[in-house]
Write a protein that holds these residues in place. Structure first.
Motif, PDB file in Angstrom:
ATOM      1  N   GLN A   5       0.843  -1.180   0.000  1.00 30.42           N
ATOM      2  CA  GLN A   5       0.000   0.000   0.000  1.00 30.42           C
ATOM      3  C   GLN A   5       0.883   1.237   0.000  1.00 30.42           C
ATOM      4  O   GLN A   5       2.097   1.138   0.101  1.00 30.42           O
ATOM      5  CB  GLN A   5      -0.943  -0.037   1.208  1.00 30.42           C
ATOM      6  CG  GLN A   5      -1.945  -1.167   1.145  1.00 30.42           C
ATOM      7  CD  GLN A   5      -2.862  -1.061  -0.051  1.00 30.42           C
ATOM      8  OE1 GLN A   5      -3.306   0.007  -0.438  1.00 30.42           O
ATOM      9  NE2 GLN A   5      -3.146  -2.192  -0.677  1.00 30.42           N
ATOM     10  N   PRO A   6       0.280   2.381  -0.080  1.00 31.54           N
ATOM     11  CA  PRO A   6       1.065   3.586  -0.316  1.00 31.54           C
ATOM     12  C   PRO A   6       2.022   3.999   0.798  1.00 31.54           C
ATOM     13  O   PRO A   6       3.139   4.390   0.520  1.00 31.54           O
ATOM     14  CB  PRO A   6       0.015   4.670  -0.540  1.00 31.54           C
ATOM     15  CG  PRO A   6      -1.263   4.125  -0.072  1.00 31.54           C
ATOM     16  CD  PRO A   6      -1.145   2.641  -0.078  1.00 31.54           C
ATOM     17  N   THR A   7       1.630   3.927   2.049  1.00 35.74           N
ATOM     18  CA  THR A   7       2.443   4.504   3.113  1.00 35.74           C
ATOM     19  C   THR A   7       2.343   3.670   4.384  1.00 35.74           C
ATOM     20  O   THR A   7       1.242   3.320   4.796  1.00 35.74           O
ATOM     21  CB  THR A   7       1.957   5.944   3.429  1.00 35.74           C
ATOM     22  OG1 THR A   7       1.810   6.668   2.217  1.00 35.74           O
ATOM     23  CG2 THR A   7       2.929   6.675   4.323  1.00 35.74           C
ATOM     24  N   PRO A   8       3.481   3.371   5.016  1.00 37.87           N
ATOM     25  CA  PRO A   8       3.427   2.664   6.299  1.00 37.87           C
ATOM     26  C   PRO A   8       2.652   3.476   7.349  1.00 37.87           C
ATOM     27  O   PRO A   8       2.707   4.706   7.355  1.00 37.87           O
ATOM     28  CB  PRO A   8       4.904   2.543   6.699  1.00 37.87           C
ATOM     29  CG  PRO A   8       5.659   2.664   5.424  1.00 37.87           C
ATOM     30  CD  PRO A   8       4.859   3.599   4.574  1.00 37.87           C
ATOM     31  N   VAL A   9       1.963   2.762   8.228  1.00 33.05           N
ATOM     32  CA  VAL A   9       1.119   3.400   9.245  1.00 33.05           C
ATOM     33  C   VAL A   9       1.504   2.838  10.611  1.00 33.05           C
ATOM     34  O   VAL A   9       1.544   1.634  10.811  1.00 33.05           O
ATOM     35  CB  VAL A   9      -0.378   3.111   8.979  1.00 33.05           C
ATOM     36  CG1 VAL A   9      -1.246   3.761  10.046  1.00 33.05           C
ATOM     37  CG2 VAL A   9      -0.791   3.584   7.593  1.00 33.05           C
ATOM     38  N   LEU A  10       1.757   3.744  11.573  1.00 33.90           N
ATOM     39  CA  LEU A  10       2.081   3.357  12.938  1.00 33.90           C
ATOM     40  C   LEU A  10       1.229   4.176  13.889  1.00 33.90           C
ATOM     41  O   LEU A  10       1.214   5.406  13.816  1.00 33.90           O
ATOM     42  CB  LEU A  10       3.568   3.588  13.235  1.00 33.90           C
ATOM     43  CG  LEU A  10       4.048   3.192  14.632  1.00 33.90           C
ATOM     44  CD1 LEU A  10       3.897   1.685  14.864  1.00 33.90           C
ATOM     45  CD2 LEU A  10       5.503   3.610  14.820  1.00 33.90           C
ATOM     46  N   ILE A 171      11.038   4.354  15.757  1.00 35.22           N
ATOM     47  CA  ILE A 171      10.202   4.479  14.552  1.00 35.22           C
ATOM     48  C   ILE A 171      11.045   4.281  13.297  1.00 35.22           C
ATOM     49  O   ILE A 171      10.637   3.552  12.379  1.00 35.22           O
ATOM     50  CB  ILE A 171       9.477   5.845  14.518  1.00 35.22           C
ATOM     51  CG1 ILE A 171       8.463   5.931  15.671  1.00 35.22           C
ATOM     52  CG2 ILE A 171       8.788   6.066  13.170  1.00 35.22           C
ATOM     53  CD1 ILE A 171       7.889   7.327  15.889  1.00 35.22           C
ATOM     54  N   ARG A 172      12.209   4.887  13.242  1.00 35.42           N
ATOM     55  CA  ARG A 172      13.084   4.724  12.070  1.00 35.42           C
ATOM     56  C   ARG A 172      13.497   3.259  11.911  1.00 35.42           C
ATOM     57  O   ARG A 172      13.501   2.726  10.794  1.00 35.42           O
ATOM     58  CB  ARG A 172      14.308   5.634  12.186  1.00 35.42           C
ATOM     59  CG  ARG A 172      13.980   7.098  12.023  1.00 35.42           C
ATOM     60  CD  ARG A 172      15.227   7.974  11.868  1.00 35.42           C
ATOM     61  NE  ARG A 172      16.272   7.703  12.827  1.00 35.42           N
ATOM     62  CZ  ARG A 172      16.386   8.279  14.020  1.00 35.42           C
ATOM     63  NH1 ARG A 172      15.488   9.171  14.403  1.00 35.42           N
ATOM     64  NH2 ARG A 172      17.403   7.974  14.813  1.00 35.42           N
ATOM     65  N   HIS A 173      13.823   2.601  13.020  1.00 34.60           N
ATOM     66  CA  HIS A 173      14.191   1.182  12.971  1.00 34.60           C
ATOM     67  C   HIS A 173      13.007   0.354  12.490  1.00 34.60           C
ATOM     68  O   HIS A 173      13.150  -0.549  11.657  1.00 34.60           O
ATOM     69  CB  HIS A 173      14.665   0.709  14.353  1.00 34.60           C
ATOM     70  CG  HIS A 173      15.097  -0.718  14.365  1.00 34.60           C
ATOM     71  ND1 HIS A 173      14.244  -1.756  14.652  1.00 34.60           N
ATOM     72  CD2 HIS A 173      16.302  -1.280  14.095  1.00 34.60           C
ATOM     73  CE1 HIS A 173      14.896  -2.904  14.567  1.00 34.60           C
ATOM     74  NE2 HIS A 173      16.147  -2.640  14.238  1.00 34.60           N
ATOM     75  N   TRP A 174      11.827   0.647  13.011  1.00 34.19           N
ATOM     76  CA  TRP A 174      10.611  -0.071  12.608  1.00 34.19           C
ATOM     77  C   TRP A 174      10.367   0.091  11.108  1.00 34.19           C
ATOM     78  O   TRP A 174      10.057  -0.886  10.426  1.00 34.19           O
ATOM     79  CB  TRP A 174       9.420   0.446  13.415  1.00 34.19           C
ATOM     80  CG  TRP A 174       8.113  -0.178  13.033  1.00 34.19           C
ATOM     81  CD1 TRP A 174       7.633  -1.393  13.424  1.00 34.19           C
ATOM     82  CD2 TRP A 174       7.118   0.377  12.173  1.00 34.19           C
ATOM     83  NE1 TRP A 174       6.398  -1.626  12.856  1.00 34.19           N
ATOM     84  CE2 TRP A 174       6.064  -0.545  12.083  1.00 34.19           C
ATOM     85  CE3 TRP A 174       7.020   1.581  11.465  1.00 34.19           C
ATOM     86  CZ2 TRP A 174       4.931  -0.318  11.316  1.00 34.19           C
ATOM     87  CZ3 TRP A 174       5.890   1.818  10.700  1.00 34.19           C
ATOM     88  CH2 TRP A 174       4.855   0.869  10.641  1.00 34.19           C
ATOM     89  N   LEU A 175      10.536   1.310  10.589  1.00 24.59           N
ATOM     90  CA  LEU A 175      10.341   1.542   9.154  1.00 24.59           C
ATOM     91  C   LEU A 175      11.274   0.676   8.311  1.00 24.59           C
ATOM     92  O   LEU A 175      10.889   0.195   7.250  1.00 24.59           O
ATOM     93  CB  LEU A 175      10.580   3.019   8.807  1.00 24.59           C
ATOM     94  CG  LEU A 175       9.399   3.928   8.862  1.00 24.59           C
ATOM     95  CD1 LEU A 175       9.825   5.380   8.656  1.00 24.59           C
ATOM     96  CD2 LEU A 175       8.336   3.541   7.858  1.00 24.59           C
ATOM     97  N   SER A 176      12.484   0.489   8.786  1.00 29.96           N
ATOM     98  CA  SER A 176      13.477  -0.289   8.031  1.00 29.96           C
ATOM     99  C   SER A 176      13.329  -1.794   8.173  1.00 29.96           C
ATOM    100  O   SER A 176      13.730  -2.536   7.286  1.00 29.96           O
ATOM    101  CB  SER A 176      14.891   0.087   8.496  1.00 29.96           C
ATOM    102  OG  SER A 176      15.139   1.436   8.260  1.00 29.96           O
TER     103      SER A 176
END
Length: 190
Positions: A5-10, A171-176
């Protein structure tokens, strides 16, 4: 499950007064500083009126328009009016669909505590409220102002609620490192 999908969501979930807004207010500039474009969806239980009765946009909304887009050189605002008086809450999916995902790297969600999405719980033991993570398998971390004994030795990540650097780094780690299912859960949940 693949949910491209377009964008990760947290999400950031917790009881009222736990510090969700204060935490996000400190974390968002840090994410911006490393080049991330952040969208935010905030749920409120209160009626909002971000417009003045003396303004044309207010007058046109109350003339009966169902949607109004107010555009300026610096920003635009999109108003959706629900004339059916059913006190319906928009779903998280409806809110996500209204964002311009081509301009975002991540969407943070404040509130929508019961929605199906990957979340960080914001908790303050002094408020006497129960934790959410024991009943919500989508919570991957708890940001707390005091260490919680129930997190010791478990697989739940503990974050310092008063350390925006630590939360932004998480959050940055989660995104990666998160799986597509974790990142795009609201789009995949049926």
């Amino acid at each position: 499950m693949q949910c491209n999908q377009p964008t990760p969501v947290l999400g950031f979930a917790g009881f009222s007064g736990s510090g969700k807004t204060t935490l996000l207010e400190a974390v968002i500039p840090q994410l911006n500083a490393v080049g991330l474009r952040v969208g935010l969806v905030k749920h409120s239980h209160h009626d909002i009126e971000p417009d003045s009765p003396r303004k044309d946009s207010y007058r046109l909304r109350y003339a009966g328009s169902d949607q109004l887009l107010l555009a300026t050189a610096k920003r635009h605002m999109l108003f959706f009016e629900y004339h059916d008086n059913l006190d319906r809450e928009p779903s998280l999916q409806e809110c996500l669909n209204q964002l311009d995902h081509s301009r975002l790297d991540i969407v943070l969600v404040e509130g929508f505590r019961d929605a199906v999405l990957t979340k960080v719980e914001v908790h303050r033991p002094a408020h006497g409220k129960p934790t959410l993570f024991s009943h919500d398998s989508n919570i991957i971390a708890v940001a707390c102002d005091k260490p919680l004994a129930s997190l010791t030795g478990g697989n739940m990540t503990s974050l310092d609620l008063n350390n925006a650097d630590e939360v932004a780094s998480f959050i940055r780690h989660w995104l990666s490192h998160a799986t597509d299912t974790e990142k795009y859960l609201p789009y995949c949940a049926k």
